[in-house]
Design a protein around this motif. Structure first.
Motif, PDB file in Angstrom:
ATOM      1  N   GLY A 176       8.581  10.158  14.348  1.00 34.01           N
ATOM      2  CA  GLY A 176       9.036  11.436  13.837  1.00 34.01           C
ATOM      3  C   GLY A 176       7.867  12.328  13.490  1.00 34.01           C
ATOM      4  N   THR A 177       8.088  13.634  13.529  1.00 34.65           N
ATOM      5  CA  THR A 177       7.043  14.596  13.193  1.00 34.65           C
ATOM      6  C   THR A 177       7.147  14.965  11.719  1.00 34.65           C
ATOM      7  N   LEU A 178       6.066  14.746  11.002  1.00 36.41           N
ATOM      8  CA  LEU A 178       6.003  15.023   9.573  1.00 36.41           C
ATOM      9  C   LEU A 178       5.207  16.296   9.329  1.00 36.41           C
ATOM     10  N   VAL A 179       5.605  17.057   8.335  1.00 30.90           N
ATOM     11  CA  VAL A 179       4.841  18.226   7.883  1.00 30.90           C
ATOM     12  C   VAL A 179       4.791  18.169   6.368  1.00 30.90           C
ATOM     13  N   GLY A 180       3.584  18.216   5.816  1.00 24.14           N
ATOM     14  CA  GLY A 180       3.410  18.054   4.380  1.00 24.14           C
ATOM     15  C   GLY A 180       3.074  16.609   4.049  1.00 24.14           C
ATOM     16  N   SER A 181       2.456  16.406   2.900  1.00 25.25           N
ATOM     17  CA  SER A 181       2.107  15.056   2.474  1.00 25.25           C
ATOM     18  C   SER A 181       3.322  14.341   1.908  1.00 25.25           C
ATOM     19  N   ALA A 182       3.418  13.038   2.204  1.00 27.00           N
ATOM     20  CA  ALA A 182       4.517  12.237   1.671  1.00 27.00           C
ATOM     21  C   ALA A 182       4.450  12.133   0.156  1.00 27.00           C
ATOM     22  N   ALA A 235       0.832  -1.206   0.000  1.00 26.40           N
ATOM     23  CA  ALA A 235       0.000   0.000   0.000  1.00 26.40           C
ATOM     24  C   ALA A 235       0.863   1.251   0.000  1.00 26.40           C
ATOM     25  N   GLY A 236       1.967   1.208   0.744  1.00 26.40           N
ATOM     26  CA  GLY A 236       2.884   2.340   0.761  1.00 26.40           C
ATOM     27  C   GLY A 236       3.508   2.583  -0.597  1.00 26.40           C
ATOM     28  N   ARG A 237       3.903   1.486  -1.275  1.00 30.64           N
ATOM     29  CA  ARG A 237       4.458   1.612  -2.634  1.00 30.64           C
ATOM     30  C   ARG A 237       3.448   2.250  -3.575  1.00 30.64           C
ATOM     31  N   GLU A 238       2.234   1.721  -3.561  1.00 36.10           N
ATOM     32  CA  GLU A 238       1.212   2.211  -4.484  1.00 36.10           C
ATOM     33  C   GLU A 238       0.840   3.653  -4.168  1.00 36.10           C
ATOM     34  N   TYR A 239       0.803   3.988  -2.905  1.00 35.57           N
ATOM     35  CA  TYR A 239       0.421   5.338  -2.490  1.00 35.57           C
ATOM     36  C   TYR A 239       1.442   6.367  -2.968  1.00 35.57           C
ATOM     37  N   LEU A 240       2.729   6.013  -2.901  1.00 37.01           N
ATOM     38  CA  LEU A 240       3.787   6.952  -3.280  1.00 37.01           C
ATOM     39  C   LEU A 240       4.215   6.818  -4.738  1.00 37.01           C
ATOM     40  N   GLY A 241       3.778   5.742  -5.413  1.00 38.16           N
ATOM     41  CA  GLY A 241       4.089   5.603  -6.820  1.00 38.16           C
ATOM     42  C   GLY A 241       5.096   4.527  -7.162  1.00 38.16           C
ATOM     43  N   ARG A 297      13.035   6.063  -1.162  1.00 38.20           N
ATOM     44  CA  ARG A 297      13.584   7.418  -1.081  1.00 38.20           C
ATOM     45  C   ARG A 297      12.901   8.257  -0.001  1.00 38.20           C
ATOM     46  N   SER A 298      11.680   7.946   0.319  1.00 44.68           N
ATOM     47  CA  SER A 298      10.947   8.733   1.316  1.00 44.68           C
ATOM     48  C   SER A 298      11.514   8.561   2.721  1.00 44.68           C
ATOM     49  N   THR A 299      12.195   7.445   2.968  1.00 43.76           N
ATOM     50  CA  THR A 299      12.736   7.026   4.276  1.00 43.76           C
ATOM     51  C   THR A 299      11.630   6.673   5.269  1.00 43.76           C
ATOM     52  N   LEU A 300      10.379   6.646   4.805  1.00 44.46           N
ATOM     53  CA  LEU A 300       9.261   6.300   5.681  1.00 44.46           C
ATOM     54  C   LEU A 300       9.056   4.789   5.712  1.00 44.46           C
ATOM     55  N   GLN A 301       8.435   4.320   6.767  1.00 41.12           N
ATOM     56  CA  GLN A 301       8.163   2.895   6.924  1.00 41.12           C
ATOM     57  C   GLN A 301       6.659   2.659   7.070  1.00 41.12           C
ATOM     58  N   PRO A 302       6.198   1.492   6.632  1.00 39.61           N
ATOM     59  CA  PRO A 302       4.781   1.181   6.797  1.00 39.61           C
ATOM     60  C   PRO A 302       4.436   0.888   8.251  1.00 39.61           C
ATOM     61  N   LEU A 303       3.243   1.294   8.639  1.00 35.94           N
ATOM     62  CA  LEU A 303       2.704   1.020   9.974  1.00 35.94           C
ATOM     63  C   LEU A 303       1.293   0.497   9.796  1.00 35.94           C
TER      64      LEU A 303
END
Length: 335
Positions: free
Chosen positions: A298-304, A250-256, A263-269
């Motif tokens: 971590g604190t995020l600001v803006g959409s991934a 889902a994370g892959r599809e959401y970000l493309g 590259r986003s350095t984010l992890q699925p939860l």
């Protein structure tokens, strides 16, 4: 599995446990101390014709009826019965007569109960009858809460001492929202819509916010686990096994794609459902993206999906790597 992935997994487990605890506490608070919006028809600034409609709708509402209303500058107007199959804000589980309550406090000259007393009455009179009405299909950690409605002021003044007990759903600010269908037949899970940015406070309570505001999670999917486990209550381990792959995808599809996720350095939860919630009507969970900052989020600001920061900084550059031809086939993805 690298160190960062292990950190994310440990944080996921801790966060899910904390959110479950907060949900349990929050569910109790909604029942025992919150003030449901439906009480407001009494204080509505609606016209006299609206007040008449309010009175008629309240008087005729019976067990199984659904009610709705509109908000006009914070005041409730157009309070009326409606088909439960369509949007509504309240489902009636019982009618309680305060006139036979073992107390003289609801006599002819009595004032409407204040908010504290309303909450006490809801707990004393509405909990058991609502549980019976729902036939055990009520998840206290889910999106519905037990609530009550008192009659309009004019009806109360005329001697109507009816208290309607039932269920309603609220948003993260406590405002009653519309739902469709009978509560006992619905998926009762508390989930955020795909694309929602979710702030997690110091008590682990969650709230949808604009993605331009500080937040810790971004929702990538809603997963209906009933379609995955149709024949019984899945263990947490079985849920995790499925969701680890489903939420990474889902994370892959959401970000493309896999490279964008890397590259986003984010992890699925993902969250999981305890057996009590599953057996009482909750079957869906969220997949989200997060940044594991040691033992904290971590604190995020803006959409991934666009330009965003992590703890005030852009995502760190990741080392170049060989393209992953078929990331979906991986049992585990080491970000």
């Amino acid at each position: 599995m690298d160190k960062k992935w292990r950190s994310a997994e440990a944080l996921r487990i801790a966060l899910v446990a904390a959110l479950a605890t907060v949900a349990a506490i929050g569910g109790y608070k909604l029942v025992s101390s919150s003030t449901p919006q439906p009480v407001a028809p009494v204080q509505s600034e609606a016209s006299q014709s609206d007040n008449a409609t309010n009175s008629i709708s309240f008087t005729s509402a019976d067990v199984g009826s659904c009610l709705t209303w509109k908000l006009d500058g914070g005041a409730i107007a157009s309070f009326e019965q409606t088909d439960c199959a369509g949007p509504h804000r309240f489902e009636v589980a019982s009618r309680e007569d305060l006139a036979v309550y073992p107390s003289s406090e609801f006599g002819e000259t009595a004032k409407l109960p204040n908010q504290t007393r309303q909450a006490q009455l809801r707990e004393e009179l509405c909990l058991d009858v609502t549980m019976e009405y729902l036939g055990g299909s009520f998840d206290p950690l889910g999106r519905y809460s037990v609530a009550s409605i008192l009659p309009p002021q004019e009806s109360w003044n005329a001697g109507d001492r009816t208290l309607l007990c039932g269920v309603q759903a609220t948003d993260s600010s406590g405002t009653v929202i519309t739902t469709t269908g009978k509560a006992a037949q619905q998926d009762q899970s508390r989930v955020f819509a795909v694309g929602s940015c979710v702030a997690v406070d110091s008590a682990s309570a969650t709230k949808a916010v604009d993605c331009s505001e500080p937040h810790q999670l971004e929702t990538t999917a809603i997963v209906d686990l009933k379609t995955v486990f149709p024949d019984g209550t899945p263990s947490i381990e079985d849920q995790d096994s499925h969701l680890r792959k489903a939420c990474t995808q889902a994370g892959r599809e959401y970000l493309g794609g896999e490279e964008q996720l890397y590259r986003s350095t984010l992890q699925p939860l993902w969250t999981s459902l305890p057996a009590n919630s599953w057996n009482r009507g909750s079957h869906s969970v969220n997949c989200s993206l997060m940044f594991a900052d040691g033992e904290n989020l971590g604190t995020l600001v803006g959409s991934a999906k666009e330009t965003f920061t992590i703890n005030g900084n852009p995502p760190e550059n990741r080392p170049e790597r060989s393209p992953i031809v078929n990331p979906e086939a991986l049992d585990k993805v080491e970000h």
